[in-house]
Design a protein around this motif. Sequence first.
Motif, PDB file in Angstrom:
ATOM      1  N   VAL A 158      50.665  42.829  35.135  1.00  0.00           N
ATOM      2  CA  VAL A 158      49.816  42.767  36.089  1.00  0.00           C
ATOM      3  C   VAL A 158      49.549  41.238  36.133  1.00  0.00           C
ATOM      4  CG1 VAL A 158      47.298  42.987  37.346  1.00  0.00           C
ATOM      5  CG2 VAL A 158      49.068  45.066  36.464  1.00  0.00           C
ATOM      6  N   ALA A 159      49.059  40.773  35.030  1.00  0.00           N
ATOM      7  CA  ALA A 159      48.597  39.315  34.844  1.00  0.00           C
ATOM      8  C   ALA A 159      49.902  38.622  35.364  1.00  0.00           C
ATOM      9  CB  ALA A 159      48.056  39.003  33.653  1.00  0.00           C
ATOM     10  N   LEU A 184      40.465  34.865  41.914  1.00  0.00           N
ATOM     11  CA  LEU A 184      41.260  34.937  40.652  1.00  0.00           C
ATOM     12  C   LEU A 184      40.173  34.907  39.381  1.00  0.00           C
ATOM     13  CD1 LEU A 184      43.924  34.591  38.949  1.00  0.00           C
ATOM     14  CD2 LEU A 184      43.616  32.054  39.296  1.00  0.00           C
ATOM     15  N   LEU A 197      52.296  35.232  41.895  1.00  0.00           N
ATOM     16  CA  LEU A 197      52.037  35.239  43.319  1.00  0.00           C
ATOM     17  C   LEU A 197      51.219  33.838  43.675  1.00  0.00           C
ATOM     18  CD1 LEU A 197      50.771  38.846  43.934  1.00  0.00           C
ATOM     19  CD2 LEU A 197      52.716  37.808  44.773  1.00  0.00           C
ATOM     20  N   ILE A 198      50.226  33.400  42.847  1.00  0.00           N
ATOM     21  CA  ILE A 198      49.569  32.267  42.827  1.00  0.00           C
ATOM     22  C   ILE A 198      50.431  30.958  43.007  1.00  0.00           C
ATOM     23  CG2 ILE A 198      47.897  30.842  41.769  1.00  0.00           C
ATOM     24  CD1 ILE A 198      46.648  33.207  40.998  1.00  0.00           C
ATOM     25  N   GLU A 211      52.246  39.096  37.310  1.00  0.00           N
ATOM     26  CA  GLU A 211      52.546  39.138  38.748  1.00  0.00           C
ATOM     27  C   GLU A 211      51.646  38.424  39.547  1.00  0.00           C
ATOM     28  OE1 GLU A 211      52.599  42.780  41.892  1.00  0.00           O
ATOM     29  OE2 GLU A 211      53.047  43.121  40.087  1.00  0.00           O
ATOM     30  N   ARG A 212      50.348  38.623  39.016  1.00  0.00           N
ATOM     31  CA  ARG A 212      49.192  37.711  39.879  1.00  0.00           C
ATOM     32  C   ARG A 212      49.407  36.062  39.456  1.00  0.00           C
ATOM     33  NH1 ARG A 212      44.122  41.124  37.790  1.00  0.00           N
ATOM     34  NH2 ARG A 212      44.147  42.765  39.190  1.00  0.00           N
ATOM     35  N   ASP A 225      38.860  38.235  38.870  1.00  0.00           N
ATOM     36  CA  ASP A 225      39.864  39.209  38.325  1.00  0.00           C
ATOM     37  C   ASP A 225      39.868  39.160  36.901  1.00  0.00           C
ATOM     38  OD1 ASP A 225      40.147  40.513  40.787  1.00  0.00           O
ATOM     39  OD2 ASP A 225      42.119  39.655  41.094  1.00  0.00           O
TER      40      ASP A 225
END
Length: 84
Positions: A17-18, A42, A24-25, A20-21, A45
């Motif tokens: 998940v990290a 961010l 995306l950023i 993927e985030r 999160d």
Amino acid sequence: MSFLDLFRRRRDDSAAVAKERLQLILAHERAGREDPDFLPRLQKDLLGVISRYVPIQDDRLNVSVQRSGHAAVLEINIELPPRG
């Protein structure tokens, strides 16, 4: 897969998940946006994920983006409490 595996928390899920985030950023930054409005989200999160493992205060985490030409650097500073 054993029966007990159903109840064990998988650490690789949070890493995925990290990752993927962050992807995306980076994709978002490469698109040419000038205003980093994602930073507060961010930071929130990251604070939520880190606080699952280590007690941390809101003011001990800082997220910033620095731009230089065509490159951008995402800087994350986390002050962890001393071991006790």
